[in-house]
Design a protein around this motif. Structure first.
Motif, short mmCIF file in Angstrom:
data_model
loop_
_atom_site.label_atom_id
_atom_site.label_comp_id
_atom_site.label_asym_id
_atom_site.label_seq_id
_atom_site.Cartn_x
_atom_site.Cartn_y
_atom_site.Cartn_z
N ASP A 169 24.15 -21.49 -51.20
CA ASP A 169 24.39 -21.57 -52.64
C ASP A 169 23.31 -20.84 -53.42
O ASP A 169 23.59 -20.12 -54.39
N VAL A 170 22.07 -21.03 -53.01
CA VAL A 170 20.95 -20.37 -53.70
C VAL A 170 21.04 -18.86 -53.53
O VAL A 170 20.84 -18.10 -54.48
N LEU A 171 21.36 -18.40 -52.34
CA LEU A 171 21.48 -16.97 -52.11
C LEU A 171 22.63 -16.37 -52.91
O LEU A 171 22.52 -15.26 -53.45
N ASP A 172 23.75 -17.10 -53.03
CA ASP A 172 24.86 -16.61 -53.85
C ASP A 172 24.45 -16.49 -55.31
O ASP A 172 24.81 -15.51 -55.99
N MET A 173 23.71 -17.49 -55.80
CA MET A 173 23.24 -17.44 -57.19
C MET A 173 22.31 -16.25 -57.40
O MET A 173 22.43 -15.52 -58.38
N MET A 174 21.41 -16.01 -56.44
CA MET A 174 20.46 -14.91 -56.58
C MET A 174 21.18 -13.56 -56.53
O MET A 174 20.85 -12.64 -57.27
N GLU A 175 22.19 -13.47 -55.67
CA GLU A 175 22.97 -12.23 -55.60
C GLU A 175 23.67 -11.95 -56.91
O GLU A 175 23.73 -10.81 -57.39
N HIS A 176 24.22 -13.00 -57.54
CA HIS A 176 24.89 -12.85 -58.84
C HIS A 176 23.90 -12.39 -59.91
O HIS A 176 24.21 -11.47 -60.69
#
Length: 286
Positions: A77-84
């Motif tokens: 979830d954190v990596l998805d947020m950072m990618e966004h």
């Protein structure tokens, strides 16, 4: 009632020698410097939020690294947020670079015959995720033979910006329609949505850089470069872009108009048969 600042583009009051008039305390204020300061403040504001989110993400990942047991889902979830957030920053930088390039290039385009269907296909590929995330339907009506003479990359950019704008201001489950047709010597490509709509007195303002439309139909300052770039690209191609809406809550239509590239006329059969040694005066068989 929405109040729109109309003083930003007004001519400065001049002193006795054409200089900006002195403000309080005798300090002379340069309106260009004031606009530059406002734009820099906007850039700082727009980039601060993604950077803060990325900083938080790094801190969370470091904590998860110390205690990794059973936290793989949280890590994703954190990596998805950072990618966004990185995607947002990338778009900010890309828009700024494009705006600067188009202004400095003074109309430099890589012109070629471009099929409108190819432009729309590539633009949809770059915005597909937006429509999927919002569960929005895209309807397309494109004659296969329409073409313009222009820069494929810039035209894709213009249509992508129109599609991104439609996805942003259309509610989840809404519909966006793309339709192109020939009208005289022009190609018109319309992107229509059934979303938020636009008040009549905002139909021109929305093409100004660093302005965005708020949900309550007010104007807010922000990195609103997408529609400004569309207008700039259209102008470089000898075309224009226009917005139309029946009002707030009734959707909007953005129409990109460009000079139409007519199909090449077929070569006459007799001319096609003539070789370098043929006699142009010789009779040909019917």
């Amino acid at each position: 009632m929405t109040r729109i600042d109309t003083t930003a583009g007004a001519a400065p009051r001049s002193g006795t020698q054409g200089r900006p008039a002195a403000g309080p305390g005798g300090i002379r204020r340069d309106p260009q410097a004031s606009r530059r300061d406002r734009v820099l403040a906007l850039l700082g504001h727009e980039m601060r939020n993604p950077l803060a989110a990325l900083t938080t993400g790094v801190q969370v990942l470091r904590e998860l690294e110390r205690r990794p047991e059973g936290r793989e889902g949280q890590r994703r979830d954190v990596l998805d947020m950072m990618e966004h957030q990185l995607g947002l920053l990338q778009r900010f930088v890309d828009d700024l670079q494009d705006a600067s390039y188009l202004r400095r290039a003074g109309g430099t385009l890589r012109r070629e015959r471009v099929r409108v269907a190819d432009v729309v296909q590539q633009a949809l590929e770059s915005t597909r995720t937006l429509f999927l995330d919002n569960r929005q339907t895209v309807e397309i009506s494109l004659p296969a033979d329409l073409a313009v003479e222009g820069d494929l990359q810039r035209l894709v950019q213009a249509v992508s910006n129109l599609l991104s704008n439609a996805a942003r201001y259309t509610p989840p489950g809404g519909t966006v329609t793309i339709a192109a047709r020939a009208e005289g010597d022009e190609l018109t490509l319309a992107v229509r949505d059934n979303g938020r709509g636009i008040a009549a007195d905002h139909l021109e303002i929305i093409f100004e850089p660093f302005l965005q439309l708020e949900e309550g139909q007010g104007i807010e300052h922000g990195l609103g470069l997408g529609l400004a770039l569309v207008r700039q690209i259209a102008s470089l191609h000898g075309g224009r872009v226009e917005a139309a809406s029946a009002g707030p809550g009734r959707g909007a239509t953005f129409t990109l108009a460009l000079p139409l590239c007519r199909p090449a006329e077929p070569q006459h059969p007799a001319a096609a048969r003539a070789g370098p040694d043929s006699d142009p005066g010789a009779p040909t068989s019917g």
